[in-house]
Design an enzyme around this catalytic site. Sequence first.
Site, PDB file in Angstrom:
ATOM      1  CE  LYS A 174      -0.009   6.763  -1.682  1.00 36.34           C
ATOM      2  NZ  LYS A 174      -1.124   7.345  -0.909  1.00 36.34           N
ATOM      3  N   GLY A 184       0.823  -1.203   0.000  1.00 37.76           N
ATOM      4  CA  GLY A 184       0.000   0.000   0.000  1.00 37.76           C
ATOM      5  C   GLY A 184       0.859   1.256   0.000  1.00 37.76           C
ATOM      6  CB  SER A 185       0.166   4.628   1.359  1.00 38.11           C
ATOM      7  OG  SER A 185      -1.054   4.796   0.658  1.00 38.11           O
ATOM      8  CB  VAL A 186       4.622   1.318   3.143  1.00 42.67           C
ATOM      9  CG1 VAL A 186       6.112   1.155   3.391  1.00 42.67           C
ATOM     10  CG2 VAL A 186       3.871   1.321   4.466  1.00 42.67           C
TER      11      VAL A 186
END
Length: 585
Positions: A306, A302-304
């Site tokens: 980014k 997921g957003s990790v």
Amino acid sequence: MNKRIKYIGVFIILLMGVLIYRLAQIQLLETESFSEQDVNLMKESVKQRTQEVIIDDGRGRFIDRENKPLNETYLPTLVLFPFLKNYQWPIDQLAAAISVRKDEIEQLLKGTKNEPILLNKEKGFQLDEQDIKAINKLKIPGVFGIFMKTEQSDNIASHLIGMTSENETEWKKRYPDKEITSLSPEVGVTGLEEAFDEFLQPEDASRLLYHVDGLGRPLFGVNVKYIADSNPFYPIAVQTTIDKHLQEKAEQILTKHQINEGGLVLLDIENSEVVAMASKPDLDRNDPKTYENKMLSAMFPGSVFKTVIAAAAIDTNMIKPERTFNCDRNVYGQTEKEEEKRAGTLTFEESFAKSCNYAFATIGQELIQKKSNIIEEYAEKLGLLSFSGWSGKVYHYDQFKQFPREQRGTIWGDDSDKRSAKAIAQTSIGQKNVKVTPLAVANMMATIARGGEKREVKVVDKILYKNGETMYTFKNHLMKGEKISPATSSKLTDLLLQVVAHPDGTGRAFQSLPVKVAGKSGTAETGTLNDNGKKLYHKWFAGFFPAEHPKYALVVVDMNKTSGRAKTNDVFYEMVEQIYNVNEE
């Protein structure tokens, strides 16, 4: 008639010949390798007429960074051999020596089925060192006080340390040139038990034994033989980098917050060493579904992820101070249907702090237009695609691995995804085919904290001989390949700090901790549903602390959860608090 008698005679002679050959085959020719099953008849014969108590199986052990034993202890134990029930012996003296009723001992002996009786703390008998001395001072044949090597009932780091299994076939396959020294040879099948199996193999066991007839009666009187391992070098001890206290706390905190699937990884940043690693569900030897160490398994971040896109954007000068993103839009550029998901117009820093999908989907598209392989290039620079665990030449092993079951990270399922706007958007926010291990993410955070220096992660520091001398030291290894610059690391650190410091940052809950945290949250769709038809997600928080002088990197993952408040933040918070309290003490 004479002819028939001759035929019968020849048949009997042939039959006797076959029987004699079969007897010779069993008794003389194939005593150690009989039939297609390769049965060792001599050893099986010894098994049938020998009863023994293994005091110490001679297999090597695991200790923490301060030489504290992990998952084993030496319990004061009273051994009573079953032949005692057929003899007159000074049972009164034994009962008085250990403050146990005579009739209780008699009852235990009556109930045994020709197996030695072991009485210790696990069986409700509280014995200590003085009791053991008192027992042996009596010098009663068949009665012994010993310190028995025993697995602790409350095992810690069970996935990391792993399991062994009695498997003679596998043992012979692994070690064809070695002689079997145990009646039931064991091999490591998971974790460090598997990785270090050859080093851990016993030279000999310490045991008490006696020989019996078919009815379980002693063949040679009541004499019991004591066989001790006198080798000054073996068994060895594998000294891990684990802090036993913090490992115990990590497991308690995960249980307290009901992390049923997932776990955490805590690294010492300076040397990239594992201080604690815990995986859920708990390891159950009877359930193969629990064998997997989730912290070594690749999963949606997921957003990790980014963080990777941010690093590439920083290095390509894509981010201008005045640039903003319309975060009322979703990952595909459409207006968010749910009003609470609309975040308004945000700068790049704010987009990272509040985890705006639209901003990073847009940046990902622009990065791919500049260079088709830039995302995997920066994932590699941050150590997400290579194996993170220590590997290298160790004696005759050209590529010894401390984490043999560690999985590799992946970014793309197919190159055609790079030509699909939706696939690029999903990849840029850590979805689609992006999968990385929690260990690799923890190492990425440690890499950023070190200014871009990539190191392989160690969980074992040394192998020690029985006498305490060092057999082998695992030196720190740098990871191969390109890395991010100190300047890029510094800018990433500023972004990670904003996740916590920003009033609406996804890590704002950590503002009240006694140390400053830098980190990134993540929520990843798994593409699966639970039994009630609800979508399942992986919840992450990854970071390092204290931010000014980084000491630890920590990753917490709560897998396959329905939407709602994540338990990851609670676990991360309490773990940091625990570490800070321990260091203060």
